[in-house]
Design a protein around this motif. Structure first.
Motif, PDB file in Angstrom:
ATOM      1  N   LEU A   8      47.094  -5.981  13.937  1.00 34.21           N
ATOM      2  CA  LEU A   8      47.294  -7.421  13.763  1.00 34.21           C
ATOM      3  C   LEU A   8      47.431  -8.137  15.095  1.00 34.21           C
ATOM      4  CD1 LEU A   8      50.008  -7.380  10.949  1.00 34.21           C
ATOM      5  CD2 LEU A   8      47.539  -7.649  10.690  1.00 34.21           C
ATOM      6  N   ALA A   9      46.994  -9.366  15.111  1.00 31.13           N
ATOM      7  CA  ALA A   9      47.291 -10.302  16.190  1.00 31.13           C
ATOM      8  C   ALA A   9      47.774 -11.568  15.505  1.00 31.13           C
ATOM      9  CB  ALA A   9      46.043 -10.592  17.034  1.00 31.13           C
ATOM     10  N   GLY A  10      48.437 -12.405  16.263  1.00 32.51           N
ATOM     11  CA  GLY A  10      48.915 -13.657  15.696  1.00 32.51           C
ATOM     12  C   GLY A  10      50.417 -13.742  15.738  1.00 32.51           C
ATOM     13  N   VAL A  11      50.960 -14.523  14.823  1.00 36.97           N
ATOM     14  CA  VAL A  11      52.395 -14.782  14.831  1.00 36.97           C
ATOM     15  C   VAL A  11      52.984 -14.747  13.427  1.00 36.97           C
ATOM     16  CG1 VAL A  11      52.407 -16.156  16.951  1.00 36.97           C
ATOM     17  CG2 VAL A  11      51.992 -17.283  14.764  1.00 36.97           C
ATOM     18  N   LEU A  12      54.262 -14.427  13.398  1.00 34.21           N
ATOM     19  CA  LEU A  12      55.056 -14.518  12.190  1.00 34.21           C
ATOM     20  C   LEU A  12      56.141 -15.539  12.478  1.00 34.21           C
ATOM     21  CD1 LEU A  12      55.446 -13.324   9.356  1.00 34.21           C
ATOM     22  CD2 LEU A  12      56.889 -11.571  10.380  1.00 34.21           C
TER      23      LEU A  12
ATOM     24  N   ASP B 274      41.300  -9.491  22.673  1.00 32.97           N
ATOM     25  CA  ASP B 274      40.298  -8.726  23.411  1.00 32.97           C
ATOM     26  C   ASP B 274      40.128  -7.300  22.889  1.00 32.97           C
ATOM     27  OD1 ASP B 274      39.661 -10.876  25.034  1.00 32.97           O
ATOM     28  OD2 ASP B 274      41.133 -10.339  26.562  1.00 32.97           O
ATOM     29  N   GLY B 275      41.157  -6.731  22.304  1.00 33.75           N
ATOM     30  CA  GLY B 275      41.064  -5.382  21.762  1.00 33.75           C
ATOM     31  C   GLY B 275      40.573  -5.397  20.334  1.00 33.75           C
ATOM     32  N   ARG B 276      40.694  -4.242  19.662  1.00 37.33           N
ATOM     33  CA  ARG B 276      40.316  -4.165  18.248  1.00 37.33           C
ATOM     34  C   ARG B 276      41.402  -4.837  17.419  1.00 37.33           C
ATOM     35  NH1 ARG B 276      41.768   0.630  15.010  1.00 37.33           N
ATOM     36  NH2 ARG B 276      42.550  -0.718  13.388  1.00 37.33           N
TER      37      ARG B 276
ATOM     38  N   LEU C 242      41.897 -21.301  18.886  1.00 40.21           N
ATOM     39  CA  LEU C 242      42.181 -19.894  18.638  1.00 40.21           C
ATOM     40  C   LEU C 242      41.474 -19.421  17.366  1.00 40.21           C
ATOM     41  CD1 LEU C 242      43.764 -17.340  19.421  1.00 40.21           C
ATOM     42  CD2 LEU C 242      45.687 -18.271  18.119  1.00 40.21           C
ATOM     43  N   MET C 243      41.520 -20.229  16.323  1.00 37.92           N
ATOM     44  CA  MET C 243      40.833 -19.877  15.076  1.00 37.92           C
ATOM     45  C   MET C 243      39.331 -19.788  15.302  1.00 37.92           C
ATOM     46  SD  MET C 243      42.899 -21.956  12.153  1.00 37.92           S
ATOM     47  CE  MET C 243      41.850 -21.277  10.894  1.00 37.92           C
ATOM     48  N   ALA C 244      38.779 -20.724  16.049  1.00 41.02           N
ATOM     49  CA  ALA C 244      37.341 -20.702  16.327  1.00 41.02           C
ATOM     50  C   ALA C 244      36.967 -19.453  17.110  1.00 41.02           C
ATOM     51  CB  ALA C 244      36.941 -21.957  17.094  1.00 41.02           C
ATOM     52  N   SER C 245      37.812 -19.065  18.054  1.00 45.76           N
ATOM     53  CA  SER C 245      37.564 -17.858  18.836  1.00 45.76           C
ATOM     54  C   SER C 245      37.564 -16.628  17.929  1.00 45.76           C
ATOM     55  CB  SER C 245      38.625 -17.714  19.935  1.00 45.76           C
ATOM     56  OG  SER C 245      38.426 -16.533  20.668  1.00 45.76           O
ATOM     57  N   ALA C 246      38.510 -16.566  17.003  1.00 46.43           N
ATOM     58  CA  ALA C 246      38.571 -15.437  16.072  1.00 46.43           C
ATOM     59  C   ALA C 246      37.318 -15.391  15.198  1.00 46.43           C
ATOM     60  CB  ALA C 246      39.827 -15.531  15.210  1.00 46.43           C
ATOM     61  N   VAL C 247      36.896 -16.537  14.692  1.00 48.16           N
ATOM     62  CA  VAL C 247      35.694 -16.592  13.862  1.00 48.16           C
ATOM     63  C   VAL C 247      34.490 -16.116  14.665  1.00 48.16           C
ATOM     64  CG1 VAL C 247      34.100 -18.163  12.678  1.00 48.16           C
ATOM     65  CG2 VAL C 247      36.562 -18.354  12.286  1.00 48.16           C
TER      66      VAL C 247
END
Length: 190
Positions: A49-53, A110-112, A134-139
């Motif tokens: 996982l990446a992101g935030v809680l 940058d990683g898996r 950030l969302m656009a980068s993930a997409v």
């Protein structure tokens, strides 16, 4: 798209575009338990996982602005609202703190990464800022993404995501079915 549609269970019904999910919730009723269950389920399955809680630091009604974001990769916590002192009315987003948290998350992509978890499509995102890049980068990287969307921001969310997202309720079963659909479609490697 209806406010809360059922998550597809047949992987053939899960187009590439449905790798983005919104957990739609009533305004001022952040679905913390749903996000905590999501993170737990993903970790139990070995997903990266990446992101935030999002965590509410204090439960007192006069401390609603005491919110921190926990980086799911490093555990680092960032307070995201300005401390306006006693007697202040309303919350004010600390845009610098949000930018710092966003930069940390971006660096983790940058990683898996199997899934990007974001706390909220809020006022900053409605205005074209916040977590949108950030969302656009993930997409662009093909990373499935899930974010909370309060009902009051649903129209702006739909303008942003359009047909590229599925809307889910806080029901953990529906969220789990969405994850299974991703796994079946080979978008998740865990």
């Amino acid at each position: 798209m209806p406010a809360t549609q059922a998550a597809p269970t047949d992987p053939r019904s899960l187009p590439q575009a449905r790798r983005i999910a919104a957990i739609v919730y009533p305004d001022n009723a952040y679905p913390g338990p749903a996000f905590e269950a999501l993170v737990r389920l993903c970790r139990e399955r070995g997903l990266v996982l990446a992101g935030v809680l999002q965590h509410q630091v204090y439960a007192a009604p006069d401390r609603l602005c005491d919110v921190v974001l926990e980086d799911l990769t490093t555990g680092h916590r960032t307070a995201i609202f300005e401390d306006r002192g006693p007697g202040a009315a309303g919350c004010r987003l600390d845009e610098g703190a949000l930018a710092e948290a966003t930069a940390r998350i971006e660096g983790n992509l940058d990683g898996r990464i199997d899934l990007l978890v974001l706390n909220k499509f809020g006022k900053a995102e409605c205005g074209g800022g916040g977590l949108l890049d950030l969302m656009a980068s993930a997409v662009d990287r093909g990373i499935p993404t899930i974010i909370g969307v309060p009902r009051g921001n649903l129209e702006a969310w739909r303008k942003f995501a359009g047909e590229f997202a599925v809307e889910l309720s806080e029901d953990v079963g529906g969220i789990e079915r969405w994850l299974e659909g991703l796994r079946a479609a080979h978008a998740l490697s865990g």
